[in-house]
Design a protein around this motif. Structure first.
Motif, mmCIF file in Angstrom:
data_model
loop_
_atom_site.group_PDB
_atom_site.id
_atom_site.type_symbol
_atom_site.label_atom_id
_atom_site.label_comp_id
_atom_site.label_asym_id
_atom_site.label_seq_id
_atom_site.Cartn_x
_atom_site.Cartn_y
_atom_site.Cartn_z
ATOM 1 N N LYS A 170 0.832 -1.206 0.000
ATOM 2 C CA LYS A 170 0.000 0.000 0.000
ATOM 3 C C LYS A 170 0.868 1.257 0.000
ATOM 4 C CE LYS A 170 -3.987 -2.180 2.342
ATOM 5 N NZ LYS A 170 -4.848 -2.201 3.560
ATOM 6 N N ARG A 171 1.933 1.178 0.842
ATOM 7 C CA ARG A 171 2.820 2.364 0.904
ATOM 8 C C ARG A 171 3.471 2.622 -0.450
ATOM 9 N NH1 ARG A 171 7.917 3.518 1.458
ATOM 10 N NH2 ARG A 171 8.508 1.311 1.501
ATOM 11 N N LEU A 172 3.906 1.530 -1.062
ATOM 12 C CA LEU A 172 4.553 1.683 -2.360
ATOM 13 C C LEU A 172 3.579 2.165 -3.420
ATOM 14 C CD1 LEU A 172 6.834 -1.496 -2.445
ATOM 15 C CD2 LEU A 172 7.535 0.876 -2.087
ATOM 16 N N GLU A 173 2.327 1.697 -3.339
ATOM 17 C CA GLU A 173 1.324 2.166 -4.288
ATOM 18 C C GLU A 173 1.075 3.656 -4.127
ATOM 19 O OE1 GLU A 173 -2.002 -0.308 -3.623
ATOM 20 O OE2 GLU A 173 -1.267 -1.972 -4.859
ATOM 21 N N LYS A 174 1.049 4.093 -2.844
ATOM 22 C CA LYS A 174 0.876 5.534 -2.611
ATOM 23 C C LYS A 174 2.063 6.309 -3.182
ATOM 24 C CE LYS A 174 -1.952 5.111 1.597
ATOM 25 N NZ LYS A 174 -2.049 5.397 3.028
ATOM 26 N N GLU A 175 3.288 5.795 -2.915
ATOM 27 C CA GLU A 175 4.470 6.492 -3.417
ATOM 28 C C GLU A 175 4.505 6.467 -4.938
ATOM 29 O OE1 GLU A 175 7.903 4.776 -1.669
ATOM 30 O OE2 GLU A 175 7.537 5.615 0.340
ATOM 31 N N ALA A 176 4.064 5.295 -5.518
ATOM 32 C CA ALA A 176 4.052 5.216 -6.981
ATOM 33 C C ALA A 176 3.098 6.229 -7.561
ATOM 34 C CB ALA A 176 3.667 3.806 -7.407
ATOM 35 N N ALA A 177 1.952 6.377 -6.895
ATOM 36 C CA ALA A 177 1.006 7.387 -7.369
ATOM 37 C C ALA A 177 1.611 8.784 -7.284
ATOM 38 C CB ALA A 177 -0.290 7.279 -6.570
ATOM 39 N N LYS A 178 2.282 8.976 -6.147
ATOM 40 C CA LYS A 178 2.924 10.283 -5.966
ATOM 41 C C LYS A 178 3.995 10.515 -7.029
ATOM 42 C CE LYS A 178 5.352 13.010 -2.487
ATOM 43 N NZ LYS A 178 5.899 13.016 -1.117
ATOM 44 N N LYS A 179 4.805 9.449 -7.267
ATOM 45 C CA LYS A 179 5.883 9.571 -8.254
ATOM 46 C C LYS A 179 5.304 9.769 -9.660
ATOM 47 C CE LYS A 179 9.385 8.999 -5.473
ATOM 48 N NZ LYS A 179 10.345 10.098 -5.225
ATOM 49 N N THR A 180 4.160 9.131 -9.888
ATOM 50 C CA THR A 180 3.528 9.308 -11.199
ATOM 51 C C THR A 180 3.128 10.754 -11.413
ATOM 52 O OG1 THR A 180 2.749 7.014 -11.145
ATOM 53 C CG2 THR A 180 1.647 8.524 -12.664
ATOM 54 N N GLU A 181 2.560 11.321 -10.345
ATOM 55 C CA GLU A 181 2.185 12.736 -10.447
ATOM 56 C C GLU A 181 3.427 13.604 -10.660
ATOM 57 O OE1 GLU A 181 -0.768 14.004 -10.641
ATOM 58 O OE2 GLU A 181 -1.702 12.031 -10.462
ATOM 59 N N GLU A 182 4.476 13.264 -9.869
ATOM 60 C CA GLU A 182 5.707 14.038 -10.026
ATOM 61 C C GLU A 182 6.296 13.821 -11.422
ATOM 62 O OE1 GLU A 182 8.276 12.764 -6.944
ATOM 63 O OE2 GLU A 182 7.228 13.872 -5.342
ATOM 64 N N GLY A 183 6.168 12.558 -11.961
ATOM 65 C CA GLY A 183 6.673 12.286 -13.307
ATOM 66 C C GLY A 183 5.956 13.116 -14.340
ATOM 67 N N LYS A 184 4.594 13.254 -14.119
ATOM 68 C CA LYS A 184 3.846 14.094 -15.044
ATOM 69 C C LYS A 184 4.361 15.523 -15.006
ATOM 70 C CE LYS A 184 -0.399 11.331 -14.830
ATOM 71 N NZ LYS A 184 -1.829 11.294 -14.440
ATOM 72 N N VAL A 185 4.643 15.965 -13.752
ATOM 73 C CA VAL A 185 5.187 17.335 -13.636
ATOM 74 C C VAL A 185 6.541 17.435 -14.343
ATOM 75 C CG1 VAL A 185 5.986 19.085 -12.015
ATOM 76 C CG2 VAL A 185 3.929 17.737 -11.486
ATOM 77 N N VAL A 186 7.379 16.379 -14.139
ATOM 78 C CA VAL A 186 8.700 16.384 -14.775
ATOM 79 C C VAL A 186 8.567 16.345 -16.291
ATOM 80 C CG1 VAL A 186 10.816 15.058 -15.069
ATOM 81 C CG2 VAL A 186 9.866 15.372 -12.796
ATOM 82 N N ASP A 187 7.600 15.520 -16.777
ATOM 83 C CA ASP A 187 7.402 15.480 -18.225
ATOM 84 C C ASP A 187 7.041 16.850 -18.765
ATOM 85 O OD1 ASP A 187 7.981 12.821 -18.306
ATOM 86 O OD2 ASP A 187 5.889 12.137 -18.177
ATOM 87 N N VAL A 188 6.184 17.519 -18.012
ATOM 88 C CA VAL A 188 5.825 18.889 -18.422
ATOM 89 C C VAL A 188 7.058 19.783 -18.438
ATOM 90 C CG1 VAL A 188 4.466 20.929 -17.836
ATOM 91 C CG2 VAL A 188 3.444 18.643 -17.616
ATOM 92 N N LYS A 189 7.865 19.602 -17.351
ATOM 93 C CA LYS A 189 9.090 20.414 -17.275
ATOM 94 C C LYS A 189 10.033 20.081 -18.424
ATOM 95 C CE LYS A 189 11.682 23.390 -15.074
ATOM 96 N NZ LYS A 189 11.289 24.805 -14.978
ATOM 97 N N ILE A 190 10.166 18.745 -18.728
ATOM 98 C CA ILE A 190 11.038 18.334 -19.833
ATOM 99 C C ILE A 190 10.552 18.909 -21.151
ATOM 100 C CG2 ILE A 190 11.749 16.325 -21.189
ATOM 101 C CD1 ILE A 190 11.878 14.743 -18.595
#
Length: 622
Positions: free
Chosen positions: A48-68
């Protein structure tokens, strides 16, 4: 429950009861399930913790993709800006190159024009002088062209001098050093005329100028056929041009080449339709002129020493009349010698220019000595050889000139002017020398290597005393000069030996000088005049219009050589004894008849008086 689990009998197979066996199996399964639940629960929590972090990382990845994406867009813009900056840098480099080229052009132009400035300045000054004397020069030249062609060279010079006086009285400016040939013709014209078999003398060149500038057809009397041959070769333009170019290469007429380059430079400057600094043709012409001028200077420098030697030889010959009144030599005499030297057989098989120059130089001195010495007294021949040797030594700037030695021998050294001072410092202990010897040897103390000459004499007193009575002292001169390192050349040793002989045995000075000359040249140099071949002289060295004077020693009649020559060549011989008025009349008649005949007859005189020589010289020339 642990005790049941650890009990080995608590197994389904080991329980005998049918009812309890399944219960044991069910209990063990429940215990195993409970154990698995305990182990899986942390994993679920971690998942569950990893799923939460993965969701968080996914959101951050989307932000990074936007930044890229934003960065990629920025990089694209930066690339465009960089490309523009690169283009601007290239433009700046091109501008810098263009500016540097424009800066280099005036620098090169100034560098190339610096020597031209001196030439143009001198040319400008000369042009001003020419303009000032234009009227007088043109008047003299036109009078010469109009009235002088009828007369011979001697009368032309006389009437030209009279015209000088008239122009002076008229108050007209003119060049007092006006040279008719150089003023009325160019170097190119004269070279072309010579190529067309025109003889190289002032009279023929002046006649060619008149033929070149005539307004009415001139009357030509040409008994020798030279004028006809010259005129017939003049119209042959293609062949003449080719031969002329070959002649320029052979004779090294670099001055003509430079004049052509100078004309090309002026033409390039005049034809430039843009700014001079923007016209590459002007710069290229200047560079070509500079490079070829440097080549001309380099080649001219190789022959400069030879030219200087020729000049010194000529001035030396001009001063020989101070030794004897019959020693007179003209410039044509030296020119004929140099022409003969240039035809040395060794030159035809030699290609290297340095070797050719050495051959020409060596042959020049040998030929001058051979032709001049045979008409000199025996005692004067060694002097001529020494004078030529001095010129030969001076022509090599890397070798010592021995000026102190020559000054001492000729009596113009500063040592000689201080005789009293030198005599006052003569030490004692030299009783084996006479007073004249002491005075003479004291004058050598200022020469290099002779500073301690008195000490050397004392240490070699016995050898010097024995040498003073030797029959041939020049062959074994005692060394009373310093040469501790044995670095003196054979010529330097010979010069020092001559100085010692001059001071202590002056009676053998001529023999010592003979050895010096042989050391400077070779052993055969002084032997060239032992046998005089009159036939070879008459055929190869003397023009038909030049008389030959044979001067006999007392008690010897040189006319016998002329008789033998006439018999050998089967030519007519006329013998006239001059000692009376009838003899002079007979001589004049014989000369007049000989000049009108073409049979090559000889005229022999037993005695020639100085009073009759000038007029006969004119008859021979005419």
């Amino acid at each position: 429950m642990e005790k049941y689990i650890q009990n080995p009998d608590w197994e389904f197979e080991k329980v005998p009861s049918v009812a309890c066996g399944p219960m044991v199996k069910w209990a063990r399964a429940q215990l195993l399930y409970s154990t698995m639940l305990h182990k899986v629960e942390p994993l679920r929590n971690e998942l569950k913790r990893l799923e939460k972090e993965a969701a968080k990382k996914t959101e951050e990845g989307k932000v990074v993709d936007v930044k890229i994406t934003e960065l990629e867009e920025s990089i694209g813009k930066y690339k465009e800006e960089y490309a523009q900056l690169i283009g601007q840098a290239e433009n700046i480099k091109q501008d810098l190159s263009s500016v540097q080229e424009k800066v280099n052009r005036p620098t090169q132009l100034l560098s190339s024009l610096r020597p031209e400035r001196d030439r143009w300045s001198s040319g400008s000054a000369g042009f001003s002088q020419q303009m000032d004397s234009l009227v007088g020069d043109a008047l003299l030249s036109s009078a010469f062209l109009a009235y002088a062609e009828y007369y011979d060279q001697m009368i032309r010079d006389e009437i030209f001098q009279k015209w000088f006086n008239h122009v002076v009285n008229a108050g007209l400016h003119f060049r007092h050093d006006l040279a008719r040939i150089e003023y009325l013709s160019t170097v190119d014209d004269r070279l072309q005329w010579q190529l067309n078999s025109l003889p190289v003398d002032d009279l023929c060149t002046e006649n060619a100028i008149m033929l070149h500038r005539f307004k009415r057809y001139p009357l030509i009397i040409d008994r020798s056929g030279q004028a006809v041959e010259y005129i017939m070769k003049q119209p042959e333009r293609p062949d003449v041009d080719k031969k002329r170019n070959d002649l320029l290469k052979l004779q090294g007429e670099f001055a003509v080449r430079l004049r052509h380059l100078e004309k090309a430079l002026l033409a390039a400057l005049n034809e430039s339709k843009v700014k001079i600094l923007d016209d590459n043709s002007v710069i290229e012409t200047l560079e070509r002129l500079k490079n070829e001028a440097a080549e001309v200077d380099a080649v001219s420098a190789q022959y400069q020493r030879l030219a200087t030697a020729c000049s010194h030889v000529y001035h030396t010959l001009q001063q020989l009349n101070e030794i004897h009144f019959l020693y007179h030599y003209s410039l044509n005499f030296l020119v004929e010698i140099f022409t003969y030297v240039l035809k040395t057989p060794e030159l035809s098989s030699t290609i290297d220019y340095a070797k050719r120059l050495r051959i020409i130089t060596t042959s020049l001195f040998k030929t001058v000595f051979r032709r001049v010495s045979r008409g000199m007294l025996h005692t004067d021949k060694v002097l001529l050889a020494l004078l030529l040797m001095r010129i030969h030594i001076r022509s090599n700037p890397a070798a010592p000139a021995y000026e102190q030695h020559f000054d001492l021998l000729l009596g113009r050294s500063d040592v000689v002017t201080k005789t009293v001072e030198s005599e006052s410092v003569i030490p004692s202990g030299l009783d084996f020398l006479s007073m004249d010897n002491k005075k003479a040897i004291s004058k050598t103390a200022k020469l290099n290597g002779f500073e301690n000459v008195f000490a050397q004499l004392k240490s070699n007193a016995a050898a010097v005393t024995s040498w003073l009575t030797h029959d041939n002292p020049e062959s074994n001169v005692p060394v009373i000069w310093e040469d501790t390192d044995n670095k003196l050349t054979p010529l330097c040793i010979a010069m020092n030996s001559m100085i010692v002989v001059h001071a202590l045995r002056p009676d053998r000075l001529m023999a010592s000088a003979h050895r010096v000359v042989c050391t400077a040249f070779d052993d055969h140099f002084m032997q060239q005049d032992k046998v005089v071949d009159i036939l070879s002289i008459v055929d190869n060295e003397v023009a038909p219009s030049e008389p030959v004077l044979l001067r006999s020693a007392t008690g010897y009649d040189a006319s016998g050589k002329i008789e033998d020559l006439a018999v050998e060549t089967s030519r007519q011989l006329t013998s006239i004894a001059i000692g009376s008025a009838e003899g002079f009349i007979q001589a004049d008649s014989a000369l007049a008849a000989a000049t009108k005949s073409d049979d090559g007859s000889f005229s022999r005189t037993f005695i020639w008086l100085p009073a009759g020589l000038p007029n006969w010289r004119k008859d021979f020339i005419r």
